[in-house]
Design an enzyme around this catalytic site. Structure first.
Site, mmCIF file in Angstrom:
data_model
loop_
_atom_site.group_PDB
_atom_site.id
_atom_site.type_symbol
_atom_site.label_atom_id
_atom_site.label_comp_id
_atom_site.label_asym_id
_atom_site.label_seq_id
_atom_site.Cartn_x
_atom_site.Cartn_y
_atom_site.Cartn_z
ATOM 1 N N ARG A 44 41.346 39.743 43.240
ATOM 2 C CA ARG A 44 41.018 40.165 41.883
ATOM 3 C C ARG A 44 41.872 41.368 41.483
ATOM 4 O O ARG A 44 42.264 42.173 42.317
ATOM 5 C CB ARG A 44 39.536 40.532 41.769
ATOM 6 C CG ARG A 44 38.575 39.358 41.876
ATOM 7 C CD ARG A 44 37.135 39.791 41.691
ATOM 8 N NE ARG A 44 36.699 40.717 42.725
ATOM 9 C CZ ARG A 44 36.617 42.023 42.596
ATOM 10 N NH1 ARG A 44 36.949 42.596 41.443
ATOM 11 N NH2 ARG A 44 36.211 42.790 43.586
ATOM 12 N N LYS A 189 34.308 34.903 38.857
ATOM 13 C CA LYS A 189 33.735 36.232 38.686
ATOM 14 C C LYS A 189 33.608 36.612 37.210
ATOM 15 O O LYS A 189 32.708 37.365 36.830
ATOM 16 C CB LYS A 189 34.577 37.266 39.434
ATOM 17 C CG LYS A 189 34.456 37.165 40.953
ATOM 18 C CD LYS A 189 33.016 37.324 41.420
ATOM 19 C CE LYS A 189 32.926 37.351 42.937
ATOM 20 N NZ LYS A 189 31.508 37.428 43.402
ATOM 21 N N HIS A 208 24.380 39.559 43.031
ATOM 22 C CA HIS A 208 25.539 39.215 43.855
ATOM 23 C C HIS A 208 25.026 39.034 45.271
ATOM 24 O O HIS A 208 25.048 39.960 46.084
ATOM 25 C CB HIS A 208 26.587 40.323 43.778
ATOM 26 C CG HIS A 208 27.833 40.027 44.550
ATOM 27 N ND1 HIS A 208 28.585 41.003 45.167
ATOM 28 C CD2 HIS A 208 28.472 38.869 44.817
ATOM 29 C CE1 HIS A 208 29.615 40.464 45.772
ATOM 30 N NE2 HIS A 208 29.569 39.170 45.580
ATOM 31 N N SER A 229 32.289 41.729 49.909
ATOM 32 C CA SER A 229 33.152 40.908 50.747
ATOM 33 C C SER A 229 33.375 41.575 52.100
ATOM 34 O O SER A 229 33.626 42.777 52.185
ATOM 35 C CB SER A 229 34.500 40.704 50.053
ATOM 36 O OG SER A 229 35.352 39.902 50.834
ATOM 37 N N LYS A 233 27.980 38.047 54.090
ATOM 38 C CA LYS A 233 27.073 37.391 53.141
ATOM 39 C C LYS A 233 27.169 35.873 53.191
ATOM 40 O O LYS A 233 26.157 35.167 53.306
ATOM 41 C CB LYS A 233 27.381 37.918 51.733
ATOM 42 C CG LYS A 233 26.574 37.306 50.601
ATOM 43 C CD LYS A 233 26.750 38.125 49.334
ATOM 44 C CE LYS A 233 28.192 38.341 48.970
ATOM 45 N NZ LYS A 233 28.897 37.105 48.580
ATOM 46 N N THR A 234 28.388 35.351 53.109
ATOM 47 C CA THR A 234 28.580 33.899 53.134
ATOM 48 C C THR A 234 28.322 33.338 54.525
ATOM 49 O O THR A 234 27.645 32.317 54.690
ATOM 50 C CB THR A 234 30.006 33.545 52.672
ATOM 51 O OG1 THR A 234 30.180 33.983 51.324
ATOM 52 C CG2 THR A 234 30.239 32.048 52.748
ATOM 53 N N ASP A 248 26.783 33.116 46.785
ATOM 54 C CA ASP A 248 27.356 34.297 46.129
ATOM 55 C C ASP A 248 26.617 34.793 44.888
ATOM 56 O O ASP A 248 26.551 35.987 44.667
ATOM 57 C CB ASP A 248 28.808 34.006 45.745
ATOM 58 C CG ASP A 248 29.618 35.267 45.489
ATOM 59 O OD1 ASP A 248 29.515 36.204 46.290
ATOM 60 O OD2 ASP A 248 30.339 35.309 44.483
ATOM 61 N N ARG A 312 41.053 32.146 51.252
ATOM 62 C CA ARG A 312 39.807 31.631 50.682
ATOM 63 C C ARG A 312 39.764 30.109 50.717
ATOM 64 O O ARG A 312 40.795 29.431 50.726
ATOM 65 C CB ARG A 312 39.683 32.072 49.226
ATOM 66 C CG ARG A 312 39.383 33.556 49.054
ATOM 67 C CD ARG A 312 37.919 33.834 49.173
ATOM 68 N NE ARG A 312 37.601 35.255 49.137
ATOM 69 C CZ ARG A 312 36.363 35.708 49.043
ATOM 70 N NH1 ARG A 312 35.353 34.867 48.983
ATOM 71 N NH2 ARG A 312 36.149 37.009 49.032
#
Length: 523
Positions: A44, A189, A208, A229, A233-234, A248, A312
């Site tokens: 990003r 996003k 989030h 990130s 989390k994932t 997410d 990714r």
């Protein structure tokens, strides 16, 4: 005179992959996924993100370094140019919704220059079923429009942008413009930011976070995993023992939680079959790999970060066998704040009451490990990100904190702070908690095996820490015991506590919330 092309409309995943290969946008890997490169934009670009400043919403947005204003006239001119640019070449159109709650979703029309960006949208957003009609959304009845033209070059002097690319949200006209932004994460996003603004007006907490459930039933009790990130989390929500809802972005209403997406966007760096089997096996035909290096036989080299550490993959939820097909669930049985603590001060688990939960929710403490922002690869250090996702929350932070407290109070949901970072000494010394150790902590939480009556207080950080946890060495629960020098630990803990206190000065909140944070007092 330029040719005028009609878009390819609602192509299937297979058709989009065929187009992407024919257009030389990417190539198939040995696993069957489509591998693409995003050039210099491998994450990003926060300096290139704007919100159009217009009368209806200008007083509701927390303007500043994150939410930067953009001229309505400049937006209109740039939108016209980009739209004309897309029409002068083959392009792709798809219709989706953002939000699994039919009453609180966005209907979105996505127009992309490339087939692979349309495939990303096809994976990540919720595909509208044939002949599906709107049930009358509480959020917006009209479609939102997205233009995504990664090949368009912006000129700051002419277009009012910061660089040759821009992401611009216009709430008044319900449009999102992405120009010169190949990194696909910008698209998801941007729409997440839109929903984060709109949902709050309808008594829904946008989050989030990832979510999974005990069973596949949509009323099953769920667990929520907040974190930036690199915190896990994932990975942690992709638990083979539980059913995935999403990885997410979610909303929490008075009726329960719902996913905003139809797919997952997972980090690939150092991905392994053993540690992350659900993600590993989801990478197959239909998935899109961004900036993953391939060997000469097109086998993915997940350990290779030569293009970026922010490699990714996007894939649809259908690639996960154990999932909640309704894409929603009941109220959570646990809320988990994941933090990657580089200082090795925080314990692997702490219990938070609702005020401490609001404090740590607003603080969003973690480390810049595996950052998704370009240009931040060398910035490995502690950071605070409001609501565990400051770049995506346009309203003042207190709006979201108040909604969190409201939901926690209504449901009596327990909240935990889980450190997935360092133990035994600060980075680069000590070591990071293993995935197996963190999974033991998470399992104890979601299975309700935390003994809240057998705890002790960590005074400097003002945290309540369990004395015992099945599957975890008890010495790990008390960080100071794992340092060679207790004096060094206490000095580092005081430094971290003071960082929390200094960061929290920006918030105007109930004093009970402020007092629930670190005190900085000695042991």
């Amino acid at each position: 005179m330029h040719a005028h092309f009609k878009p390819y409309v609602s192509l299937t995943a297979a058709e989009l992959i065929e187009h992407a290969i024919q257009n030389n946008e990417g190539r198939l890997t040995a696993s069957g996924a489509l591998a693409v490169s995003t050039g210099s934009r491998t994450g990003r670009s926060p300096l290139d993100r704007f919100i159009v400043k217009e009368p209806e919403t200008k007083d509701k947005i927390d303007w500043g370094k994150i939410n930067k204003p953009f001229s309505a006239n400049d937006f209109e001119n740039l939108w016209f140019e980009v739209h004309h640019y897309l029409q002068s070449q083959p392009h792709y159109l798809g219709n989706y919704q953002v939000g699994a709650d039919e009453e609180n979703c966005l209907e979105v029309e996505v127009l992309t220059q490339t087939a692979w960006h349309q495939l990303f949208a096809h994976n990540m957003f919720i595909r509208k079923r044939a002949n599906q009609t709107s049930s009358g959304s509480n959020i917006q009845k009209l479609n939102w429009q997205v233009l995504n033209a990664p090949g368009f070059t912006c000129h700051p002097d002419k277009h009012g942008t910061h660089s040759d690319g821009a992401v611009i949200i216009d709430f008044a006209s319900q449009r999102v413009l992405l120009a010169g932004m190949p990194y696909a994460g910008e698209m998801k996003k941007a729409l997440f930011s839109v929903q984060n603004f709109l949902l709050a007006e309808h008594d829904i907490l946008p989050m989030h976070c990832s979510a999974n459930a005990e069973t596949a039933d949509k009323t099953s009790r769920t667990a929520l995993y907040f974190g930036l990130s690199g915190t896990g989390k994932t990975t942690l929500s992709a638990d083979p023992k539980r059913y995935l809802i999403g990885d997410d972005e979610h909303g929490w209403s008075r009726n329960g939680i719902f996913n905003l997406e139809g797919g997952c966007y997972a980090k690939c760096i150092d991905l392994s079959e053993k540690q992350e089997p659900l993600i590993w096996y989801a990478i197959k035909f239909g998935a899109v790999l961004e900036n993953v290096v391939l060997d000469k036989e097109r086998i993915e080299k997940y350990e290779d970060d030569s293009l970026t550490a922010n490699t990714r993959v996007s894939y649809p939820l259908e690639h996960i066998p154990k999932r909640v097909t309704a894409n929603k669930g009941g109220h959570p049985s646990a809320v988990i704040f994941l933090t990657c603590d580089l200082s090795s001060v925080l314990p692997p688990i702490a219990i938070l009451d609702q005020y401490a939960a609001a404090y740590h929710f607003l603080s969003g403490y973690t480390a810049l490990v595996g950052s998704t922002e370009i240009g931040s690869q060398a910035a490995i250090g502690a950071t605070f990100s409001t609501c565990f996702g400051a770049p995506f929350f346009p309203r003042p932070a207190a709006d979201y904190a108040n909604l969190l407290i409201k939901r926690l109070t209504e449901t009596n949901t327990p909240v935990y702070l889980v450190n997935t970072g360092w133990t035994g000494g600060p980075y680069p010394n000590g070591r990071r908690f293993s995935i197996d150790e963190t999974r033991a902590v998470i399992s104890a939480i979601v299975e309700g095996k935390i003994d809240k009556d057998d705890c002790r207080k960590m005074e400097i950080m003002n945290l309540t820490v369990p004395n015992h946890l099945n599957g975890l060495d008890e010495t790990l629960l008390w960080p100071e015991k794992n340092w060679h020098n207790p004096v060094d630990y206490r000095s580092t803990a005081l430094q971290l506590a003071n960082r929390f206190i200094d960061n929290f000065k920006q918030y105007q909140v109930d004093e009970k919330i402020r007092q629930a944070g670190p005190s900085g007092a000695g042991i």
